[in-house]
Scaffold this active site. Structure first.
Site, PDB file in Angstrom:
ATOM      1  N   CYS A  16      -0.496   4.136   2.088  1.00 13.89           N
ATOM      2  CA  CYS A  16      -0.342   4.032   3.548  1.00 13.89           C
ATOM      3  C   CYS A  16       1.102   4.299   3.956  1.00 13.89           C
ATOM      4  CB  CYS A  16      -0.700   2.637   4.063  1.00 13.89           C
ATOM      5  SG  CYS A  16      -1.990   1.816   3.181  1.00 13.89           S
ATOM      6  N   ASP A  17       2.046   3.793   3.185  1.00 12.38           N
ATOM      7  CA  ASP A  17       3.428   3.748   3.663  1.00 12.38           C
ATOM      8  C   ASP A  17       4.406   4.631   2.884  1.00 12.38           C
ATOM      9  OD1 ASP A  17       2.602   1.838   5.482  1.00 12.38           O
ATOM     10  OD2 ASP A  17       2.978   0.183   4.116  1.00 12.38           O
TER      11      ASP A  17
ATOM     12  N   CYS B  13       0.829  -1.200   0.000  1.00 10.22           N
ATOM     13  CA  CYS B  13       0.000   0.000   0.000  1.00 10.22           C
ATOM     14  C   CYS B  13       0.864   1.251   0.000  1.00 10.22           C
ATOM     15  CB  CYS B  13      -0.928  -0.003   1.205  1.00 10.22           C
ATOM     16  SG  CYS B  13      -1.946   1.479   1.259  1.00 10.22           S
TER      17      CYS B  13
END
Ligand code: NAP
Length: 350
Positions: free
Chosen positions: A171-172, A168
């Site tokens: 997200c990261d 992701c």
């Protein structure tokens, strides 16, 4: 107490089902998922996959760009003056999901922030058990648990999860470890294009590793990635190992050519992002509903959301290995709500 409708899942399908069943006075309960580290790592947190994306450009009603300017320029003055001014930017995935959740709440939907971990669909009312130890009885169930991102299944991927391996980018991607470093994205679909483009905001360079010599992605997404100067494509290549060590996490990947297996290459990278498709979230069903050969729930009647158990309906990506769009998920969520409502009425459960 026995619930009339329990909706499991909190993506577009779940909230659309909740909006429709709550407006039909069925007082639905949505089990939206638990905020656990395991769910974070698997990509199965509440609000689903859209909450892990950036701008949403293809959900009807939310044109990208400055929505206020768009409304001003495209709608006649005499109509426009009765509409709300907007100075926003279209919509992002997380915003769209929060809006859907709020819309369902406004009509009285109740929400449980928990995971369903076990179900008994063999007798009626159905019984559901949650991670938090709750037991819920339900006259009807809408399964809308979506799908999660796949990994290649390499031992080295597992070793470096949370140390440079991710599925992701949104997200990261902004983590300090990825700043101004080369990164690798594996896959050739829309997700790979989207992740690679997004990562160029932070990375010095992004390599897309794809096993064939053409992308599966839609033309517009592929063209956008190919036009991005920070993106290089490693065509006809697969990752055979994620390289790294305990101090630094990921330091690169080993690639192998799919044309001539003897050809291998090491690419330096601080991050490895898998974007190679999805697996439906059906583990908690323990094979009590029929699936296709890829594990997606099947609709037993064409154009109806009926599953192999009467009173259980399926909507969204958990029953869709083909379209997998926010709008189709929301559409089938609406269908499941109407199917559940009609089924309850037919059976005399008012
Ligand atoms: P996808 O379309 O199924 O693409 C998966 C990609 O991963 C394919 O290119 C596939 O290669 C590759 N792949 C699969 N298994 C592999 C393996 N073991 N080793 C190496 N490569 C492997 O999945 P997706 O990109 O996640 O997209 C899913 C759906 O979501 C699509 O319908 C897509 O349109 C939609 N989506 C839309 C947007 C958007 O419109 N903004 C963004 C993201 C996703 P092959 O091509 O060789 O099979």
């Amino acid at each position: 107490m026995t619930e009339r409708v329990v909706i499991i899942g909190s993506g577009p399908a779940g909230w659309a089902a909740a909006i429709y069943t709550s407006r039909a006075n069925l007082e639905p309960l949505v089990v939206e998922g638990a905020q656990t580290e395991e769910n974070r790592q698997k990509g199965t947190l509440p609000l689903g996959q859209l909450a892990l994306t950036t701008e949403v450009e293809n959900y009807p009603g939310f044109p990208a760009g400055n929505l206020g300017a768009y409304l001003d320029s495209s709608i006649e003055e005499k109509k426009r003056k009765y509409m709300t001014p907007h100075d926003g930017h279209g919509v992002t995935g997380p915003e769209l999901m929060e809006l859907m959740r709020q819309q369902a709440k406004n009509f009285g939907t109740r929400i449980m922030t928990d995971d369903v971990v076990d179900v008994d669909l063999s007798s009626h009312p159905f019984k559901l058990k949650t991670l938090g130890g709750k037991e819920v009885k339900a006259l009807s169930v809408v399964v809308a648990t979506g799908a999660r991102a796949n990994y290649l299944g390499l031992e080295s991927e597992d070793r470096f999860k949370n140390a440079g391996v991710s599925a992701c980018a949104v997200c990261d991607g902004a983590l300090p470890r990825f700043r101004d470093k080369p990164l690798v994205v594996v896959g050739g679909g829309d997700s790979a294009m989207e992740e690679a483009n997004y990562l160029t905001k932070f990375a010095s360079k992004v390599y897309i590793v794809h096993r064939r010599d053409e992308f599966r992605a839609s033309k517009i997404m592929a063209e956008r990635a190919l036009a991005n100067e920070k993106i290089d494509v490693k065509w006809n290549s697969v990752v055979t190992e994620v390289l790294g060590d305990d101090n630094n996490g990921v330091t690169g990947v080993r690639l192998q050519s799919t044309v001539d297996e003897s050809q291998t290459e090491e690419v330096e990278a601080a991050g490895y992002f898998a974007a190679i498709g999805h697996t439906p979230n059906t583990d908690f069903l323990k094979s009590q509903l029929e699936t296709n050969d890829k594990g997606y729930l099947i609709w037993t009647t064409p154009a109806r959301t009926y599953t192999s158990v009467e009173g259980v309906f399926a909507a969204g990506d958990v029953a869709d290995d083909y379209y997998r769009q926010a709008i189709t998920a929301a559409g089938t969520g609406c269908m499941a709500a109407l199917d559940a409502e009609r089924w309850l009425a037919e059976k005399g459960f008012e």
